[in-house]
Design an enzyme around this catalytic site. Structure first.
Site, PDB file in Angstrom:
ATOM      1  N   TYR A 125      25.273  12.230  32.783  1.00  0.00           N
ATOM      2  CA  TYR A 125      26.116  11.121  32.294  1.00  0.00           C
ATOM      3  C   TYR A 125      25.208   9.926  32.031  1.00  0.00           C
ATOM      4  CZ  TYR A 125      29.320   7.160  32.266  1.00  0.00           C
ATOM      5  OH  TYR A 125      29.997   6.025  31.915  1.00  0.00           O
ATOM      6  N   GLU A 213      28.847   5.287  25.516  1.00  0.00           N
ATOM      7  CA  GLU A 213      28.892   6.267  26.607  1.00  0.00           C
ATOM      8  C   GLU A 213      28.620   7.670  26.079  1.00  0.00           C
ATOM      9  OE1 GLU A 213      31.974   6.738  30.149  1.00  0.00           O
ATOM     10  OE2 GLU A 213      32.697   7.774  28.363  1.00  0.00           O
TER      11      GLU A 213
END
Length: 403
Positions: A125, A213
């Site tokens: 992530y 993101e």
């Protein structure tokens, strides 16, 4: 301004950020053509189809009409056709959309990153956003990427790393290497991760993003680092520098009343309450919303008509508030500094007449420049409105209106 995944990936490719390749499709026929192209390019019969909406949690979300997830892996042309028929035009409900969900007008048909069998691959992530507390951009990253990243942040926060970047110096080489090291990659994957993070940060800055993101950030079997998914938000205030990006806005994903308010340069945010607000100035608007809550009501919106409001913009704001069926009363609280109170009064009168029979109470508090003239306009208009001088008086009137 939010972008769809397929739009964000196209922008990242311009900054040499490797992404999962795919094709945006609006029809089942386009989905079938995209599948054939991907199969020809990869040699695999596997492909993934992803609903394109401005919300996260698509993989766990469900299409209300068919019960299918918003992200599916297909193993054949017939299967991806079936998925497309069940997703396109359906309403996808995720943890971020709430019960209302969002209609899926497009899907992304992309290569499946997992089709080549067992291998040392890994999901990470990584996100970049502004830390307003420090005035610096912060890169947040974790070795635990994927659909359960929220659980990771909640249950094991020590697995979330942060790297602050000073806006004057930019991302320094040692910081990119530190991120790659903390993610545990080695060899060729380490070099590729450093390049990926560096190029991604350059994209974030040059595109004037407010949030970027990547989840999952994928290490493939050949040690390539690839953005499998991407969420990108652009700073609305910087769009003056990016006319080409402004055209990527998808108004169908936004609240229709907020879109309409934007046409009149009104600062409007839809809320879930029962008292409509029309105020000039963000600070006064926040104070007015607090007053509504203290009086027993709930704000139905945030509406700042600004300092250059005229009768037309006030009328537009009034009409927008009236479109909300939950509104039981409207509070107009104007301090006349730059904007004159009589202009606001004229807009209210025009809107009232144009809308016809208005059955809900209207409370007007006008103070400041030309407040006397404004009160006279309203008193002589024959409108069924209630006037207030003090905030406490307006609060009492609101309390009675929503009781």
């Amino acid at each position: 301004m939010n972008l769809h995944e397929y739009q964000a990936k196209e922008l990242l490719k311009k900054y040499n950020v490797p992404v999962q390749e795919g094709y945006a499709c609006s029809t089942v026929h386009e989905v079938e053509d995209a599948y054939r192209q991907i199969k020809g390019q990869t040699g695999s019969s596997f492909a993934v189809i992803k609903a394109q909406i401005h919300a996260g949690g698509r993989g766990k979300g469900k299409i209300k009409e068919t019960g299918i997830n918003g992200v599916k892996v297909a193993k054949s042309l017939d299967e991806i056709t079936d998925f497309a028929q069940k997703i396109l035009g359906g309403t996808l409900e995720t943890i971020q959309t709430g019960p209302a969900g969002k209609v899926v007008n497009k899907v992304l048909v992309a290569q499946d990153m997992y089709y080549d069998g067992p291998s040392p691959r890994k999901e990470f992530y990584l996100s970049i956003l502004l830390d307003r507390g420090t005035g610096q951009n912060v890169i947040m990253y974790s070795t635990e990427g994927g659909m359960n990243i929220e659980d990771v942040a909640h249950d094991t926060p020590e697995k979330i790393f942060k790297e602050w970047v000073h806006p004057g110096g930019g991302l320094l080489p040692f910081q990119a290497r530190k991120i790659a090291f903390n993610l545990g990659v080695t060899g060729e994957a380490f070099k590729n991760m450093v390049k990926f993070v560096t190029n991604l940060y350059n994209a974030y800055v040059n595109l004037d993003c407010s949030m970027l993101e990547i989840n999952p950030l994928f290490k493939a079997a050949d040690d390539k680092i690839v953005a499998v998914d991407c969420k990108m938000n652009l700073d609305d205030n910087a769009l003056v520098r990016h006319a080409d990006l402004a055209s990527m806005r998808d108004v169908s994903e936004e609240d229709p009343t907020e879109v309409e308010a934007g046409k009149y340069n009104l600062n409007f945010v839809k809320l879930d309450g029962n008292v409509g607000c029309m105020v000039n100035g963000a600070g006064l608007a926040m104070a007015t919303m607090d007053m509504i809550k203290l009086s027993g009501g709930e704000p139905a919106n945030f509406l700042d008509v600004g300092g250059t409001a005229n009768a037309q913009t006030v009328e537009a704001g009034f009409k927008i508030i009236m479109k909300d069926p939950n509104v039981k009363a409207i509070l107009i609280n104007i301090f006349g500094g730059i904007v004159r109170c009589d202009r606001v009064a004229a807009g209210v009168i025009d809107a009232y007449k144009n809308l016809g029979n208005i059955k809900i109470p209207i409370i007007v508090r006008l103070q400041g420049t030309n407040a006397v003239e404004a009160k006279k306009l309203i008193d002589e208009s024959g409108l069924k409105v209630q006037s207030a001088i003090l905030l406490s008086e307006a609060a009492e009137l609101v309390k009675k209106a929503v009781a």
